[in-house]
Design an enzyme around this catalytic site. Structure first.
Site, mmCIF file in Angstrom:
data_model
loop_
_atom_site.group_PDB
_atom_site.id
_atom_site.type_symbol
_atom_site.label_atom_id
_atom_site.label_comp_id
_atom_site.label_asym_id
_atom_site.label_seq_id
_atom_site.Cartn_x
_atom_site.Cartn_y
_atom_site.Cartn_z
ATOM 1 N N GLU A 22 0.671 -1.316 0.224
ATOM 2 C CA GLU A 22 -0.294 0.066 -0.094
ATOM 3 C C GLU A 22 0.866 1.331 -0.213
ATOM 4 O OE1 GLU A 22 -2.821 -0.349 2.813
ATOM 5 O OE2 GLU A 22 -4.245 -1.715 1.969
ATOM 6 N N GLU A 36 -5.472 -8.358 -0.558
ATOM 7 C CA GLU A 36 -6.286 -8.170 0.539
ATOM 8 C C GLU A 36 -7.285 -8.215 0.265
ATOM 9 O OE1 GLU A 36 -4.180 -5.185 3.977
ATOM 10 O OE2 GLU A 36 -2.399 -5.915 3.266
HETATM 11 O O1 AHR Z 1 -5.013 -6.073 6.944
HETATM 12 C C1 AHR Z 1 -5.293 -4.979 7.704
HETATM 13 C C2 AHR Z 1 -4.333 -3.835 6.544
HETATM 14 O O2 AHR Z 1 -5.373 -3.517 5.908
HETATM 15 C C3 AHR Z 1 -3.049 -4.033 6.436
HETATM 16 O O3 AHR Z 1 -1.873 -4.355 7.302
HETATM 17 C C4 AHR Z 1 -2.951 -2.356 5.458
HETATM 18 O O4 AHR Z 1 -2.469 -3.038 4.669
HETATM 19 C C5 AHR Z 1 -4.277 -2.465 4.768
HETATM 20 O O5 AHR Z 1 -4.636 -1.836 5.185
#
Ligand code: AHR
Length: 499
Positions: A173, A292
């Site tokens: 990110e 994610e």
């Molecule tokens: O999954 C929780 C968080 O969400 C992770 O660390 C991050 O990559 C995202 O913002």
């Protein structure tokens, strides 16, 4: 009662079922690692301190590739801290989650744990605050067989075989201002391209993931992907997508249609990546690592100011407790990933244990399945062979967030001797009557039909009531003359396995 007709044709193949779509994610965040998968004092712990009750549940979950060790955590992480004799490992502050990291569990332990769960290791490297050389060092430590300083160090640390990590995320990110060392798309794209080129000089068969946007709502979404890929296209293999959904302001209808947003997100990123590819006259395609995705009640977390003011080790963080409706959406998002398996070839449910997770634990106590565990584990078990694009005729309803949404969604997979159909009914009140023409699949018998639903769509599994919500056989399913009929309860997720 809403009625839907679904046609399945064996020829309408999207792509093979990619086992990596059933990946998940273990971050050093909250209690995912400590008291999640690692708790030496737990009655079920093995000689390595791994909770075997959790190992059993992870195996049942059927997760395949596991992304590690972050997440936001990775951008402040020095991998060297987490290997070697435990009494020499430093305790560090983790700025991402404002907690302490003891490093008592690290890369070699995780690789050992993965063997118990038959999972593949996917590593993220810290290029946000470190850079190319530490990434190359980690690659040498993890993958080089022997005879170099770092590979021999791994062997001395008790891992004689290389970990042979194929997939690597180049940071995490990097567009997010919350990320330690976040960058502009130009800066990140250049760094990701250079890091990828250097890593591939060591091993040309690595599969490298450049960070895409942290979400489709980011102001730089689209431009970020284009710019990063303009710099890194020749050296990376994937661009990442991240998406978290939640019910906003009691609007369950919109929430149940979240898959439409994911669908649009994927199409947009594919179009952007292909645009860069066409401009470069490249025959190479960049795939998506959706590394994610999940439900996250982020607004509530932000509103509650759930911030650690003290520096604590493994505090309770992001321990969302999921409802039946959440499980229906998770099942539907997984169906959407399957429908895009021509380009989304890897994905990670974020995360695995305790943190936004399908599996929950109590320190010294039990481990149990959240509602979201079931659609994931059942889909992982039943989906095989190739993904089939269904033709769905269903009524639509209006949503505030996603426009018109079909009441019913479906996807199917077909293998040599079996097939599976996955369905959701998004109607809040009514059961849906479904007719599926399965003649095109050559299926003649229902092996099982399972539905997750409840009269209370907000029912949850908790420490006190661990099996409040479980899937049940759907006894309405019938198959005659190549036509399958089934009734889906309101707000439900269903899987049908066919011979
Ligand atoms: O999954 C929780 C968080 O969400 C992770 O660390 C991050 O990559 C995202 O913002």
């Amino acid at each position: 009662m809403p009625r839907a007709n679904i046609q399945l044709d064996r020829q309408a193949v999207i792509a093979p079922v990619r086992r990596r779509l059933f990946g998940s994610f273990v971050e050093h965040l909250g209690r995912c690692v400590y008291t999640g998968i690692y708790e030496p004092e737990h009655p079920s712990a093995n000689e390595d301190g791994f909770r075997m009750d959790v190992v059993e549940l992870v195996r049942e979950l059927g997760s395949t590739t596991l992304r590690y060790p972050g997440g936001n955590f990775v951008s402040g992480f020095r991998w060297e801290d987490s290997v070697g004799p435990r009494d020499k490992r430093p305790v560090r502050r983790d700025l991402a989650w404002h907690s302490l990291e003891s490093n008592q569990f690290g890369l070699d332990e995780f690789a050992r744990w993965l063997k118990l769960t038959d999972s593949e290791l996917m590593l993220a490297v810290n290029i946000a605050t470190r850079g190319i050389l530490p990434a190359l060092d980690l690659l040498e430590y993890a993958n080089h067989p022997s005879g170099t300083t770092l590979s021999d160090l791994r062997i001395a640390n008790g891992s004689p075989e290389p970990h042979n990590v194929r997939m690597w995320c180049l940071g995490n990110e990097m567009d997010g201002p919350w990320q330690t060392g976040f960058m502009t798309a130009d800066d990140y794209g250049k760094l990701a391209g250079r890091t990828a080129a250097a890593m591939k000089a060591a091993d040309k068969d690595l599969e490298l993931v450049a960070c895409g946007s942290s979400g489709s709502g980011m102001p730089t979404f689209g431009d970020w992907e284009r710019t990063v890929l303009e710099h890194a296209y020749d050296h990376v293999d994937y661009i990442s997508c991240h998406a978290y959904y939640q019910e906003h302001d009691g609007d369950l209808g919109s929430f149940l249609a979240s898959a439409l947003d994911m669908d649009h997100f994927i199409d947009t990123v594919v179009a952007t990546a292909d645009h860069v590819g066409y401009k470069r006259r490249s025959s190479k395609k960049i795939n998506i690592s959706f590394d994610e995705w999940n439900i996250w009640y982020l607004e509530e977390h932000q509103a509650s100011q759930e911030v650690n003011t003290e520096w604590r080790h493994a505090p309770r963080q992001l321990e969302d407790v999921y409802t039946v409706a959440d499980a229906v959406v998770v099942g539907n998002l997984l169906m959407t990933l399957l429908k895009h398996s021509d380009r989304v070839t890897s994905a990670s449910l974020a995360q695995l244990v305790n943190v936004l997770a399908p599996i929950m634990t109590e320190p010294g106590g039990p481990a149990w399945r959240q509602t979201t565990f079931y659609p994931f584990s059942i889909t992982s078990r039943l989906a095989s062979g190739e993904v089939i694009q269904p033709v769905i005729e269903a009524p639509v309803y209006d949503t505030a967030r996603h426009g018109e949404a079909p009441v019913v969604d479906a996807v199917a997979t077909v293998d040599e001797d079996r097939a599976a159909v996955f369905l959701v009914n998004r109607d809040l009140e009514e059961p849906a009557q479904i007719t599926i023409d399965v003649r095109g699949l050559g299926s003649s018998q229902i092996a099982e039909a399972i539905t997750l639903a409840d009269s209370d769509v907000y029912a949850k599994n908790t420490l006190a009531e661990q099996d409040r919500v479980t899937p049940a056989a759907n006894t309405s399913a019938a198959l005659a003359d190549g036509v399958l009929t089934i009734e889906l309860p309101p707000v439900s997720w269903t899987a049908i396995a066919l011979h």
